[in-house]
Every structure is written in C-alpha cells, then in structure tokens.
Design an enzyme around this catalytic site. Structure first.
Site, short mmCIF file in Angstrom:
data_model
loop_
_atom_site.label_atom_id
_atom_site.label_comp_id
_atom_site.label_asym_id
_atom_site.label_seq_id
_atom_site.Cartn_x
_atom_site.Cartn_y
_atom_site.Cartn_z
N CYS B 87 0.92 -1.09 0.08
CA CYS B 87 0.07 0.02 0.05
C CYS B 87 0.79 1.30 0.04
CB CYS B 87 -1.06 0.12 1.10
SG CYS B 87 -1.58 -1.60 1.68
N HIS B 336 -9.48 4.46 -0.98
CA HIS B 336 -7.72 3.90 -0.87
C HIS B 336 -7.65 2.91 -1.95
CE1 HIS B 336 -4.27 2.24 0.72
NE2 HIS B 336 -4.64 1.41 1.47
#
Lengths: 136, 388
Positions: B87, B336
């Site tokens: 991420c 996200h």
C-alpha cells in the site's frame, strides 16, 4: 496462499507440525520460523544456527475475533486469532481453539496443539499445523 | 543533490468506477497533471508508477510500459518504472522519482499511482490486500488484513486505555473532511453510532473502521526546483523524504503498538528537512483502519506514544485543530486505491500548500507531511513538502 502450493507446504512441515525453529549459537537467541542467519550476530552466526524445538508454551500478547474470514476459513468464523509470546522468546500468529471466544484475554496461558489448518478443496492437499489452546 | 519541486498534480475521482478501465484512469490523472503544470510531453524524462497488484486486480503486469503507452508516450519511448511496496507503492514511486531528479539525471519526471480494485469480487480484493502480509506465517494461519490491525487495536486499548469510541471518532472526523472533498469516494458525514453499530470485521474493528476498496489514480509532475518557476508560480518543494522497513509479520516486531518503519522514515525526513514535528501545519497519514491513524500521529511525533486516542477527543486533529490530519478525508473517506494512495496524499498536500483546497483548506498551511504505510507496517514512506 497460492492454490496447490504443495512443495511450499512440504518444506515447512518441520515448523508447522513440530514447531522446529532454530537458535543462534553465538547469542543463544531463538527464532521461529528458522532464519538463515541471526539478525544480531550476522556473519558470526553463519553456520552456527542449530535446529531448536519449541515447547509450544506461551501466552496471549494480543488477539482479535475474526468475523470476516477469507474463503478458506469462512466455515470457522467467528474465531479467535492471537499473537502468542512463546516461552523461549519468539512470537507467533495462530488461532486459539477449544474455548469460548469471550474467554480469550491478554495474558491467557496457552499450549500448542496439532490441527487441520485449511485445504485446497475436495481434490487438493489438506494442510495441517499448529493452533493453540488454553493451558492451566 | 539538488532541490526538487512538485509543479503539477492530477487526481481522478476515487470510488467504484465500473465504467473506467485501468488505462483510462491513469491517462486521465496524467493529462490533468500535465495541463496543471504547463509542461509538454516532450519534456518528460521518465515515468514512475506505483501499483501494488495490477497482476491480481486486473490480470495485468508490465505496468510501467502499459502506463507509458496509455498516456500516449509510446512514440517517445520514455523510460517507465513500476514501483511496488504494497500500500506504500505510491509514496515510494514519488521517492524514487524524487531521487532521479535530485541526482541530476532527470529534470522532469511524472509520478503516477493507480489501483483498479473493483474488477474483482470483495473477497478476492481482501485476499489480494492480504498478500502484503506474511503469507506463510500470518495469512496461512487465518490472519486477515483487518485482523492484523485489530490485534494492534486490542493491545493499544489494553496498554493505553484507548477506547472503541475514540477509534470510531477517527472515522467520524475523516468522513466530515471527506464530505468537503469532490474527489472522495464517500462525500458524506457519518454518525458515531453508525460506526459503532456497523457489523464486526475483526474485533474491535467494525466495517466502518476500515478503508474501502476503491478505483482511482493520481499523478504528480516533479521538476528540478531551479527550473520550477518557469512552469508555475506556486511550486511546492520536497524538503524531506524518508523510507524504512520492518519485519514482514506483525509478530516479529519489538512493540506491537509502534510502527518502527514510521518512526525511522519520519526521523530521516525530519532530519533532511531540518524541522521538528511541531513545525508541520497539515498531514495526510495512512488511516487504512481507524487504529492506524492513532498509531500514525504517535509514531510521527505529533503526540506522545499512547496519547493518540486522547488527541481525537481533544480535537487537535480536526481541520481547525493544532495539527489537522487527513483534510482530504484520508483513506477512510477519500478512498484507498492502494497504489494511488501515496501519490494522492502528496497531491492533497500540494493543493493545501498552494491554498487551493477549497472548503477543506487548512488555514495558513506552509509545511505539510505525507505518511504512506505498506500493509501492516513492514514498509513506510514519509515525505515533507513546503510552499516555495
């Protein structure tokens, strides 16, 4: 984990079935899973890492109850998952079994037990390994 | 090493963008940034693209070349590099592009970040995200991505008295900010009760403690600072950049409630910028789960270890607080799309430092920080920016 990863599982049988880690003969630190070299002693530890069987005794350092599991674990949810501080030093992530989910607490004393972990479906391999249960 | 500035930003809307493909998204963000900066395609020396798992999410690897082609640069044969750190892929792409300009090898580079996560079903998206964990020693034994953060939350509550309500208030604050952000996936406020009453995912974290699965892309143009004024009146300089790693599984760490990848990356960035955490006017931090924002503001040095929950109660992290955190709505409300996140965080800080963040503008913001974490903290990138 990738489907049908039989060699990958097969080479980890000593760790998953019998909690075999290793120990640095320079500083006596114990590792699980085994490491190729000791991160503290580094080159001095090379060739001096010896297999070491963990007792499987430890206590809950932290935990969660998993309600939304991956497909492989769906049938088991909700289940407790914990980071366990083992007596010999290493920490390990595993399920806690044979107890009510309300009973899981930080500091709870545990002992490892040999269980089925997951499988690759009706025609695939069955994977076994460690879970933990309450120890008095 | 020479100074480097951000001279252009581009960002797509984040959300379930079923009518847009991977290549459309990156091309859309890219052309926005190029127009924003005023550069022409011929001036671009290289592309850097952050993407966590295009191979699993859309079945496509070779992302560097794909992005160059989709952006219309195939005839110019511009070098294109894909960067991966779970991420934190986007933040790391920025750092790699920054190095290339700071070194003098390149003058202008384009940084892209992208993830297209909703072409797979929800359970598969969760499996793919979990590949950022330790597959053999965490996921194999039944750990999920939320489950790992939940174990941090359990221990944080035990050690510091952090409450379930404090966790939920992080989401309330970020949704309030997201409601003001036109790019956000969730442009709406959320009540505390809704967050507390959402179905449990991994106790103590409920569904609304988790950031969503999203599609989206973001792009930046980096330029040697000495040439930046040629293109824009409002260049934003990168004054510090840090990156650090840690054990892949959470259980390998010395302290379950500290991300040392954050503390080390932050130390590196603060040292280069020659500032203390108290000098930061605004920050975009990696709130993939509510507990993650609490950990971040502690590990970045905005509050003392253990005081992250109280900081929420004391409202120091709101838009008009002492240290506004996640004015964009954060990962929680803005969305996200993992590879895009680290790039979008910098895009938001650039808008804040230029004074162009409209309703979510933090007053008098001069120095901003971004904090981008890989999975459960095995990697972290911190960047610090200042208006020139």
């Amino acid at each position: 984990m990738a489907e049908g990863a039989v060699p990958r599982f097969w080479r980890e049988i000593p760790q998953r079935y019998n909690l075999i880690g290793n120990k640095c003969n320079e500083c006596e630190k114990v590792f699980f899973p085994p490491r190729e070299s000791c991160p503290e002693c580094r080159r001095k530890s090379m060739g001096k890492m010896k297999d070491f069987k963990l007792s499987g005794e430890g206590e809950v350092l932290t935990y969660t109850i998993i309600y939304e599991a991956s497909e492989k674990f769906e049938g088991q949810a909700p289940y407790p998952l914990a980071i366990i501080q083992l007596k010999e030093g290493p920490k390990i992530t595993a399920q806690i079994v044979d107890c009510d989910i309300e009973d899981v607490k930080i500091g709870m004393k545990l002992k490892s037990t040999f269980r089925k972990i997951q499988d690759d479906g009706y025609v695939g391999a069955i994977y076994y390994g460690y879970k933990f249960k309450k120890r008095n | 090493m020479r100074d480097v500035a951000v001279i252009g930003v581009g960002i797509t809307k984040f959300g379930e963008l079923w009518d847009k493909s991977f290549r459309q998204l990156i091309a859309e963000a890219g052309s926005q940034a190029i127009i924003d900066s005023g550069i022409s395609g011929k001036e671009i020396d290289a592309l850097y693209v952050g993407s966590m798992s295009a191979g699993r999410f859309v079945g496509q690897e070779h992302v560097g070349a794909l992005v160059a082609d989709a952006s219309g640069f195939s005839q110019m044969h511009i070098p294109s590099i894909r960067v991966e750190s779970a991420c934190a892929s986007g933040g790391l792409a920025v750092r790699q592009g920054y190095f290339s300009v700071a070194s003098g090898m390149n003058d202008i580079v384009v940084i892209g970040g992208i993830e297209k996560m909703t072409d797979v079903v929800g359970t598969e998206a969760s499996n793919i995200l979990a590949t950022g964990l330790d597959q053999e020693w965490e996921a194999f034994f039944g750990a999920t991505f939320p489950g790992i953060y939940a174990m941090i939350a359990t221990r944080h509550m035990h050690d510091f008295g952090t409450t379930r309500e404090q966790l939920a208030q992080v989401a309330v604050k970020n949704h309030a900010n997201g409601a003001l952000n036109p790019y956000a996936q969730f442009k709406r406020e959320m009540k505390l009760e809704s967050i507390l009453n959402a179905p449990m995912v991994a106790s103590p974290l409920g569904m609304l403690d988790c950031s969503p699965v999203s599609d989206g892309a973001a792009t930046l143009i980096l330029c040697a600072a000495e040439k930046a004024k040629k293109y824009t009146d409002k260049p934003v300089k990168i004054i510090g950049s840090g990156q650090a790693s840690d054990t892949l599984p959470l259980h390998g760490r010395n302290d379950i409630c500290t991300f040392e990848s954050t503390t080390y990356a932050a130390r590196m960035a603060y040292k280069q910028a020659n500032i203390e955490p108290s000098k930061i006017d605004v920050a975009e931090v990696h709130d993939c789960f509510t507990i993650a924002e609490i950990l971040a503001i502690e590990d970045l040095g905005f509050v003392k270890k253990g005081d992250g929950g109280k900081a929420i109660d004391n409202k120091i992290t709101t838009l008009d607080g002492k240290i506004p955190i996640n004015p964009s709505g954060g990962l929680k409300a803005k969305g996200h799309p993992v590879g895009a996140t680290g790039v979008a965080q910098i895009a938001e800080i650039v808008l804040q430092l230029r004074g162009e963040a409209d309703k979510r503008q933090v007053k008098d913001a001069k120095i901003g920080l971004t904090h981008n974490v890989g999975a459960s903290g095995a990697s972290c990138v911190v960047n610090i920016l200042e208006a020139m």
